[in-house]
Design a protein around this motif. Structure first.
Motif, PDB file in Angstrom:
ATOM      1  N   GLY A   1      38.798  34.949  36.686  1.00  0.00           N
ATOM      2  CA  GLY A   1      38.663  36.079  37.595  1.00  0.00           C
ATOM      3  C   GLY A   1      39.377  35.855  38.919  1.00  0.00           C
ATOM      4  O   GLY A   1      39.452  36.742  39.746  1.00  0.00           O
ATOM      5  N   HIS A   2      39.910  34.652  39.124  1.00  0.00           N
ATOM      6  CA  HIS A   2      40.753  34.344  40.280  1.00  0.00           C
ATOM      7  C   HIS A   2      40.127  34.698  41.620  1.00  0.00           C
ATOM      8  O   HIS A   2      40.796  35.248  42.498  1.00  0.00           O
ATOM      9  CB  HIS A   2      42.099  35.062  40.168  1.00  0.00           C
ATOM     10  N   ILE A   3      38.845  34.432  41.795  1.00  0.00           N
ATOM     11  CA  ILE A   3      38.236  34.699  43.100  1.00  0.00           C
ATOM     12  C   ILE A   3      38.463  33.487  43.977  1.00  0.00           C
ATOM     13  O   ILE A   3      38.019  32.391  43.677  1.00  0.00           O
ATOM     14  CB  ILE A   3      36.723  34.953  42.973  1.00  0.00           C
ATOM     15  N   ARG A   4      39.166  33.709  45.093  1.00  0.00           N
ATOM     16  CA  ARG A   4      39.453  32.573  45.969  1.00  0.00           C
ATOM     17  C   ARG A   4      38.200  31.998  46.552  1.00  0.00           C
ATOM     18  O   ARG A   4      37.308  32.728  46.933  1.00  0.00           O
ATOM     19  CB  ARG A   4      40.247  33.044  47.171  1.00  0.00           C
ATOM     20  N   GLY A   5      38.188  30.698  46.675  1.00  0.00           N
ATOM     21  CA  GLY A   5      37.042  30.050  47.291  1.00  0.00           C
ATOM     22  C   GLY A   5      35.838  30.057  46.385  1.00  0.00           C
ATOM     23  O   GLY A   5      34.751  29.687  46.785  1.00  0.00           O
ATOM     24  N   SER A   6      35.996  30.534  45.154  1.00  0.00           N
ATOM     25  CA  SER A   6      34.828  30.590  44.290  1.00  0.00           C
ATOM     26  C   SER A   6      35.138  30.193  42.844  1.00  0.00           C
ATOM     27  O   SER A   6      34.532  29.281  42.310  1.00  0.00           O
ATOM     28  CB  SER A   6      34.248  32.000  44.379  1.00  0.00           C
TER      29      SER A   6
ATOM     30  N   LEU B   1      32.947  40.947  47.030  1.00  0.00           N
ATOM     31  CA  LEU B   1      34.160  40.631  46.273  1.00  0.00           C
ATOM     32  C   LEU B   1      35.040  41.871  46.159  1.00  0.00           C
ATOM     33  O   LEU B   1      34.606  42.907  45.673  1.00  0.00           O
ATOM     34  CB  LEU B   1      33.807  40.104  44.879  1.00  0.00           C
TER      35      LEU B   1
ATOM     36  N   ARG C   1      35.467  37.856  49.556  1.00  0.00           N
ATOM     37  CA  ARG C   1      36.278  37.101  48.603  1.00  0.00           C
ATOM     38  C   ARG C   1      37.302  38.021  47.984  1.00  0.00           C
ATOM     39  O   ARG C   1      37.063  39.204  47.804  1.00  0.00           O
ATOM     40  CB  ARG C   1      35.398  36.485  47.533  1.00  0.00           C
ATOM     41  N   GLN C   2      38.446  37.440  47.639  1.00  0.00           N
ATOM     42  CA  GLN C   2      39.559  38.223  47.105  1.00  0.00           C
ATOM     43  C   GLN C   2      39.950  37.744  45.716  1.00  0.00           C
ATOM     44  O   GLN C   2      39.898  36.564  45.435  1.00  0.00           O
ATOM     45  CB  GLN C   2      40.783  38.068  48.001  1.00  0.00           C
ATOM     46  N   SER C   3      40.349  38.688  44.898  1.00  0.00           N
ATOM     47  CA  SER C   3      40.983  38.330  43.644  1.00  0.00           C
ATOM     48  C   SER C   3      42.206  39.232  43.499  1.00  0.00           C
ATOM     49  O   SER C   3      42.114  40.429  43.747  1.00  0.00           O
ATOM     50  CB  SER C   3      40.005  38.547  42.493  1.00  0.00           C
TER      51      SER C   3
ATOM     52  N   LEU D   1      33.806  40.942  35.595  1.00  0.00           N
ATOM     53  CA  LEU D   1      34.072  40.374  36.916  1.00  0.00           C
ATOM     54  C   LEU D   1      33.340  41.234  37.944  1.00  0.00           C
ATOM     55  O   LEU D   1      33.582  42.437  38.039  1.00  0.00           O
ATOM     56  CB  LEU D   1      35.581  40.369  37.199  1.00  0.00           C
TER      57      LEU D   1
END
Lengths: 293, 332
Positions: free
Chosen positions: A233-238, B29, B62-64, B79
């Motif tokens: 899911g490419h969540i930064r910081g997570s 998110l 948070r970013q995706s 997600l």
């Protein structure tokens, strides 16, 4: 070994060692191998470190202490810390069963262990999305009970465990098979329980192979990209692991930082390589000692 | 046993790390598409400051990022996005239709079709424009290598495709448009999965003569690489690209983040939000900010998707669904 060659017309006879090629052939082959290694291994490796430090040590340090990078490093280490022990247990159990016992379906088990090697990592990730994703088989039930697997740490661990399953088992099976079952049989005859036999005979015999497999498994667990990319899911910081973080930074035109994090991974690989060589060396010593006994 | 105790310790330690990181702060998110990385980096910091000042509550956003279609697919598969800010309405439609995470009328909930900023599609060429590219016609010429992402996975790619189609339609007539677009795609050596991937292919790997891309993405590449390497080409006609935003109802209700998620999207319409968008080369919708940044955005004759294609649902059905025009063109 020598071969005698007689040329029928001249009648001349000369001897040539079968393992000896003319010196120019040897030099050419060695040169070729070296050139190949330099071009495809050393140059890229050096360029990783060169690019990482191109903008100075400050930029490098800033890149690897950035909160997102730190979280990626933590996650990568966490995933490896779960995946490697799990595969350690599974690998020993599988190898033990395959090498020491005869049972139906043994070949099927061997094939299954090899499956992760033959399946593309992307597919390895997708199968978990299909099973645990919101539209998948177990997805609705998981959502109802607020259990997160995909796009969270458990999914990443699962995918990593899947792709690294063969490493330890594959390392141990031939080793255990070569060692045979005589020592274990002797132990059992002398009255040892199954657990005692395993701890006192089997485990010491395979420890170097086990370590070697664990190191390879660890290297892959930390470096895995494809399968993890699908379930992360490419969540930064997570939910970003180090390889995913490198890609993100690269796509953000942040090349120095991308190479800085990549250099950490490369460093990890170098340490792994050094450990591996050390263990191979110890292993050899170990074997010669056993031979002397 | 050493191994078992080590195993137990490591499992304990890791579960502590995981639970610790979950409990830390109030988080939101935002699942977005490829080229918005820099925009939201700045916007998130601004919003966190605004929220802290107003509600005395710390929020971490948070970013995706990824290709818009791929990101929508991830949200559909679970997600947990509080808000989605994707490249086109149809990707959010898919989330509403397949996963039913938000109502199908989501686009009417915020002003301006839930589109706080717009963009358009232009070209990026190598310095000096060696292939002499001036308009869409030049992309269909033989010997010109065109870089554009895959419309199956990328929202930007769909805007690119539709802009080319409408140009072909106006220039050559309704029934020639398909051949025209087909000729452009014959010139595409590689279809990346997202807009940023295509930019990297063109800029970093040096593949291709022209990149069809978001206006904001082209300006960003100019900023990052300097105008001595690349230049933009403004086509005679292009499309108003509307990247919409939405709160994902089921997720915010479950996580108790509705209030903050709605405020986050409203902040995009605020003067500060609009200013940040303009700074990152997105066309602001606020008249006041648009005027302030007017000289930054070239004047182009623009059409919108509702007039030209009868809305996204139609456009998707005719052009991008399985076996539709794009498949016919590309698989030919």
């Amino acid at each position: 070994m020598t071969t005698t060659i007689t040329f029928p017309l001249s009648g001349k006879t000369f001897q040539q060692r079968a393992t000896q090629e003319p010196s120019w052939v040897r030099r050419f082959l060695i040169g070729l191998a070296l050139a190949f290694l330099t071009l495809f291994l050393f140059v890229p490796l050096i360029s990783v470190f060169y690019e990482a430090f191109k903008k100075g040590v400050d930029v490098y340090l800033a890149a690897i202490t950035d909160p997102d990078a730190v979280s990626a490093i933590k996650l990568t280490l966490t995933v490896a810390a779960i995946a490697v022990p799990l595969n350690l247990v599974f690998g020993i159990a599988a190898a033990w069963a395959i090498a020491k016992f005869e049972f139906r379906g043994k070949n099927l088990l061997i094939t299954l262990i090899d499956l992760p090697f033959s399946v593309s990592p992307v597919v390895s990730g997708l199968i978990y999305v299909l099973v645990f994703g919101l539209q998948g088989w177990l997805g609705p039930w998981l959502a109802e009970h607020d259990i997160k697997i995909i796009f969270a740490v458990p999914g990443i661990v699962l995918a990593t465990v899947f792709v690294t399953v063969p490493f330890i088992a594959r390392e141990l099976i031939p080793l255990m098979q070569a060692q045979g079952t005589e020592e274990e049989e002797a132990a059992v005859v002398l009255g040892a329980s199954g657990w005692q036999t395993f701890c006192k005979i089997t485990l010491p015999n395979i420890k170097w192979g086990l370590l070697y497999g664990a190191i390879l498994c660890n290297a892959r667990a930390m470096g895995e990209f494809g399968a993890v990319s699908v379930v992360s899911g490419h969540i930064r910081g997570s939910t970003n692991t180090m390889p995913l973080h490198v890609e993100i930074l690269y796509n953000e035109y942040n090349f120095a930082a991308a190479f800085a994090v990549a250099s950490l991974l490369a460093l990890l690989a170098l340490v792994t390589l050094a450990l591996k060589t050390l263990i191979e060396f110890r292993n050899k010593q170990h074997q010669t000692q056993r031979g002397d006994e | 046993m050493k191994i078992t105790s080590w195993l137990a310790t490591s499992i304990l330690a890791t579960s502590l790390i995981i639970s610790g990181s979950v409990l830390a702060e109030k988080t939101l998110l935002n699942v977005s598409y490829d080229p918005t990385r820099e925009l939201y980096q700045e916007f998130n910091a601004a919003f966190a400051k605004y929220w802290q000042a107003k509600n005395h509550e710390k929020v971490v956003i948070r970013q995706s990022h990824g290709g818009s279609g791929k990101q929508a697919r991830s949200v559909i598969d679970g997600l947990e996005a509080d808000v989605v800010t994707l490249a086109l309405a149809n990707d959010i439609n898919a989330i509403a239709e397949i996963a039913k995470l938000l109502p199908e009328n989501w686009q009417q909930r915020l002003s301006l079709n839930s589109t706080p900023y717009t963009s358009t599609i232009i070209f990026l060429v190598r310095k000096g424009n060696p292939k002499g590219i001036k308009d869409w016609d030049d992309l269909a010429r033989s010997g010109v290598a065109v870089i554009t992402p895959n419309p199956k996975t990328s929202g930007g790619a769909q805007w690119n495709y539709l802009a080319a189609w409408e140009y072909g339609k106006q220039r050559y007539g309704e029934d020639k448009a398909k051949d025209f677009v087909g000729n452009i795609y014959k010139n595409v050596p590689v279809l990346d999965s997202g807009a940023r991937g295509s930019t990297t292919t063109f800029v970093e790997r040096g593949v291709g003569d022209v990149l069809i891309t978001w206006e904001n993405e082209a300006f960003l590449a100019l900023k990052e690489y300097g105008s001595e390497k690349f230049e933009t080409v403004i086509p005679s006609l292009s499309i108003v690209a509307e990247p919409p935003v939405a709160v994902v109802d089921k997720v915010v209700d479950k996580r108790g983040t509705r209030q903050i998620a709605e405020a986050y999207l409203q902040f995009l319409y605020s003067e500060e939000g609009q200013e940040i968008a303009a700074k990152h080369f997105y066309r602001p919708t606020s008249a006041k900010i648009a005027e302030r940044y007017a000289q930054k955005f070239p004047k182009i004759e623009l059409f919108n998707i509702d007039d030209a294609f009868g809305g996204w649902k139609n456009a998707h059905k005719i052009h991008f669904a399985d076996g539709a025009h794009f498949d016919q063109i590309y698989l030919k």
